[in-house]
Design a protein around this motif. Structure first.
Motif, mmCIF file in Angstrom:
data_model
loop_
_atom_site.group_PDB
_atom_site.id
_atom_site.type_symbol
_atom_site.label_atom_id
_atom_site.label_comp_id
_atom_site.label_asym_id
_atom_site.label_seq_id
_atom_site.Cartn_x
_atom_site.Cartn_y
_atom_site.Cartn_z
ATOM 1 N N ARG A 80 2.520 8.223 -4.657
ATOM 2 C CA ARG A 80 3.712 8.947 -4.166
ATOM 3 C C ARG A 80 3.840 8.815 -2.649
ATOM 4 O O ARG A 80 4.932 8.618 -2.127
ATOM 5 N N SER A 81 2.701 8.909 -1.927
ATOM 6 C CA SER A 81 2.746 8.778 -0.466
ATOM 7 C C SER A 81 3.248 7.409 -0.035
ATOM 8 O O SER A 81 3.949 7.286 0.962
ATOM 9 N N PHE A 82 2.883 6.389 -0.798
ATOM 10 C CA PHE A 82 3.338 5.031 -0.490
ATOM 11 C C PHE A 82 4.801 4.827 -0.882
ATOM 12 O O PHE A 82 5.389 3.800 -0.563
ATOM 13 N N GLY A 83 5.388 5.793 -1.603
ATOM 14 C CA GLY A 83 6.770 5.651 -2.053
ATOM 15 C C GLY A 83 6.903 4.735 -3.256
ATOM 16 O O GLY A 83 7.951 4.133 -3.474
ATOM 17 N N LEU A 84 5.833 4.663 -4.047
ATOM 18 C CA LEU A 84 5.826 3.798 -5.225
ATOM 19 C C LEU A 84 5.895 4.650 -6.490
ATOM 20 O O LEU A 84 5.637 5.848 -6.461
ATOM 21 N N ASP A 85 6.210 4.009 -7.601
ATOM 22 C CA ASP A 85 6.315 4.718 -8.875
ATOM 23 C C ASP A 85 5.122 4.459 -9.791
ATOM 24 O O ASP A 85 4.744 5.319 -10.579
ATOM 25 N N ASP A 86 4.537 3.281 -9.699
ATOM 26 C CA ASP A 86 3.486 2.870 -10.623
ATOM 27 C C ASP A 86 2.113 3.107 -9.986
ATOM 28 O O ASP A 86 1.828 2.601 -8.896
ATOM 29 N N ILE A 87 1.255 3.852 -10.684
ATOM 30 C CA ILE A 87 -0.075 4.159 -10.149
ATOM 31 C C ILE A 87 -0.886 2.896 -9.885
ATOM 32 O O ILE A 87 -1.668 2.828 -8.944
ATOM 33 N N GLU A 88 -0.662 1.861 -10.682
ATOM 34 C CA GLU A 88 -1.357 0.599 -10.477
ATOM 35 C C GLU A 88 -0.945 -0.022 -9.136
ATOM 36 O O GLU A 88 -1.782 -0.555 -8.402
ATOM 37 N N ASP A 89 0.325 0.085 -8.795
ATOM 38 C CA ASP A 89 0.788 -0.417 -7.496
ATOM 39 C C ASP A 89 0.144 0.383 -6.360
ATOM 40 O O ASP A 89 -0.263 -0.188 -5.344
ATOM 41 N N GLY A 90 0.058 1.696 -6.535
ATOM 42 C CA GLY A 90 -0.595 2.535 -5.520
ATOM 43 C C GLY A 90 -2.050 2.151 -5.336
ATOM 44 O O GLY A 90 -2.560 2.078 -4.214
#
Length: 163
Positions: A80-90
C-alpha cells in the motif's frame, strides 16, 4: 679501524635489516588481512543480492516466502505504501530495495578513502530520499538485518539531504 669494529658495525646493520624486514612483513600481513575481510564482506553482500534475485522471477517462491514468514501484513502495508495493489509486486519492490542496501553496505564496509565515503554518502542521500527507497528504508522490517553503524550512516546521509 680494526676487524672487530667492522664486525660490530656489520652486526648492527644486520640486526637493523632484520627489524625492518619484520616491520615490513607485519604491515603486509595487516593489509592482506584487511583485503581478505573486504572480499568477505563484498562476497556476503553479493550472495544476499543473488538470493534476492532468485525470488524475483518465481511467483510461487515469493508467495511461499511471504506465507512462511507469517508477515503478510508487513508486505501488505509496504504494498500500500508503494501505491501498488498486488502483494507480490510490493514484495518485489522491497526485495529490489534490499539489493541496493546490501550493495551499498558492502561498499560502505570496504571503503578506505574519504573521497569514496563522500561519494557513497551523496549517492545514498539522493537515492534513499526518493520513493520507493525512502518508503522501504523507513518501513521494511528487513532494515534491521543491516549493521547498526551502516543504518546510522544511511540515516545521517538522508537527513543531510532533508536539511
Amino acid at each position: 679501524m680494526n676487524w672487530d669494529a667492522i664486525g660490530a658495525i656489520g652486526e648492527i646493520l644486520g640486526a637493523a635489516a632484520v627489524v625492518s624486514t619484520l616491520v615490513y612483513l607485519a604491515i603486509q600481513v595487516r593489509y592482506a588481512k584487511d583485503a581478505s575481510a573486504d572480499v568477505n564482506r563484498l562476497s556476503r553482500a553479493a550472495g544476499v543480492r543473488e538470493t534476492i534475485a532468485l525470488t524475483l522471477g518465481d511467483s510461487q517462491l515469493v508467495n511461499a516466502w511471504i506465507t512462511a514468514q507469517g508477515s503478510q501484513s508487513h508486505y501488505e502495508r509496504l504494498t500500500r505504501s508503494f501505491g501498488l495493489d498486488d502483494i507480490e509486486d510490493g514484495f518485489h519492490v522491497e526485495q529490489l530495495c534490499q539489493s541496493w542496501w546490501w550493495l551499498h553496505w558492502g561498499q560502505w564496509a570496504s571503503i578506505t578513502t574519504d573521497r569514496d565515503m563522500d561519494e557513497l554518502r551523496h549517492l545514498i542521500s539522493e537515492f534513499y530520499s526518493q520513493p520507493p527507497m525512502s518508503l522501504a528504508w523507513n518501513e521494511s522490517q528487513n532494515v534491521v538485518l543491516l549493521e547498526p553503524a551502516f543504518r546510522e550512516f544511511v540515516d545521517e546521509a538522508i537527513s543531510s539531504k532533508k536539511g
